[in-house]
Design an enzyme around this catalytic site. Sequence first.
Site, PDB file in Angstrom:
ATOM      1  N   ASP A  19       0.849  -1.182   0.000  1.00 55.30           N
ATOM      2  CA  ASP A  19       0.000   0.000   0.000  1.00 55.30           C
ATOM      3  C   ASP A  19       0.892   1.242   0.000  1.00 55.30           C
ATOM      4  O   ASP A  19       1.658   1.457   0.939  1.00 55.30           O
ATOM      5  CB  ASP A  19      -0.884  -0.043   1.258  1.00 55.30           C
ATOM      6  CG  ASP A  19      -1.862   1.108   1.319  1.00 55.30           C
ATOM      7  OD1 ASP A  19      -1.978   1.845   0.315  1.00 55.30           O
ATOM      8  OD2 ASP A  19      -2.499   1.270   2.371  1.00 55.30           O
ATOM      9  N   ASP A 114      -3.177   2.237  -5.799  1.00 56.06           N
ATOM     10  CA  ASP A 114      -1.892   2.154  -5.106  1.00 56.06           C
ATOM     11  C   ASP A 114      -1.816   1.016  -4.100  1.00 56.06           C
ATOM     12  O   ASP A 114      -0.978   1.025  -3.221  1.00 56.06           O
ATOM     13  CB  ASP A 114      -1.619   3.474  -4.384  1.00 56.06           C
ATOM     14  CG  ASP A 114      -2.510   3.656  -3.177  1.00 56.06           C
ATOM     15  OD1 ASP A 114      -3.724   3.410  -3.309  1.00 56.06           O
ATOM     16  OD2 ASP A 114      -2.000   4.000  -2.110  1.00 56.06           O
ATOM     17  N   GLU A 115      -2.691   0.043  -4.253  1.00 59.45           N
ATOM     18  CA  GLU A 115      -2.788  -0.993  -3.227  1.00 59.45           C
ATOM     19  C   GLU A 115      -3.062  -2.340  -3.878  1.00 59.45           C
ATOM     20  O   GLU A 115      -3.876  -2.429  -4.778  1.00 59.45           O
ATOM     21  CB  GLU A 115      -3.987  -0.612  -2.351  1.00 59.45           C
ATOM     22  CG  GLU A 115      -3.966  -1.115  -0.968  1.00 59.45           C
ATOM     23  CD  GLU A 115      -5.277  -0.750  -0.259  1.00 59.45           C
ATOM     24  OE1 GLU A 115      -5.783  -1.593   0.467  1.00 59.45           O
ATOM     25  OE2 GLU A 115      -5.788   0.359  -0.477  1.00 59.45           O
TER      26      GLU A 115
HETATM   27 MG   LIG Z   1      -2.278   3.930   0.062  1.00 56.87          MG
END
Ligand SMILES: [Mg+2]
Length: 371
Positions: A19, A114-115
């Site tokens: 993350d 983003d994960e």
């Molecule tokens: Mg994040």
Amino acid sequence: MVDGMVDSLPNMRKIIHCDADCFFAAIEMRDDPSLRGIPMAVGGNPSRRGVISTCNYEARVFGVHSALASAYAKKLCPQLVIIPHNMAKYRLAAQQLKEIFYDYTELVEPLSLDEAFLDVSSSQDYRGSATLIAKDIRRRVESEIGITVSAGISSNKFVAKVASDWDKPNGLTVVEPSKIKGFLHQLPVKCIPGVGKKMQATLQNLDIHQCADILPIDKLELIRQFGKFGNRLYHFARGEDARVVSPIRERKTVSVEQTLDQDILPKESEKVLTVIYQKLLHRINGLSTNKQFSKVFVKIKFGDFSKTTVEITINKLDFECCKKLLYQGWERQKKPIRLLGIGVRLQPDMGLEDGYRQLNLFTTVKESLVL
Ligand SMILES: [Mg+2]
């Protein structure tokens, strides 16, 4: 923590949850060093009902967080610098991030830009050490993209995700199977996926605050109280989660919405509808596979924040039909409109037969093991 059972047991799954730390803000700070070390956020204009998407850690000290109205964030932290979104830049970084993940395994399940979850159980890199893989990923992201990611490692998705959050920002937390119970002991129940505000309140009334409070309760009792979800509470509180990392995510809807600068009536909102209709067409054209529509819907949020969604079955998208839905939805409350959204629901992709079959398999596995 050191490499432990996560790396040594042959049949143990090795899941990494990665993350990025304050992703959008991190990209802006990377590109403009003057933004580093001061409270900053990426978000909409405070004078136009903008909302904060992400803020850096300096801003969080003031109580600023994502989804907060930008105007309110400015009240909390008057010196907050708010940068407008630059989605093209974030998408590019997200793509680079994914490419790094795919260097270690094909089993990457993105959760957002983003994960992602990575299943590295069969990975040959670093002799299959999840810890060393995660370290390498973190090193590469920092040097190749210029931002930091936090990572959590465990034998299942739930614990890996909690772990990645444990030492944020820029942290790495490994939870060996033998340590899971202790790790989750004091975890607030709201961290269990699916426990929203309502469920949290219900649990609080029963004096259930942490995972440890669930342990003494009989499974059947939990199922009696919460239905299928009781089963999930029982297992997750024990750190048991059999959900697989599924690299194929079937897209079910494509939609676009826009918050208006001021509340307006449907006649005026036709212009906005035209704009978001074009955006929707653009997104649909950008889909990688040829999808069939099953429904089109229009979503309206009124000035008093009440919402309504109108949808009909279609096989071809046309503007007039969307306009009709807009008026139908408005008729339900006849109040000025604050937000307008439009979208289509997609049918499963028959053109990708193998992918589809695989997806069904994953869904079945998930459901039978978890719920
Ligand atoms: Mg994040």
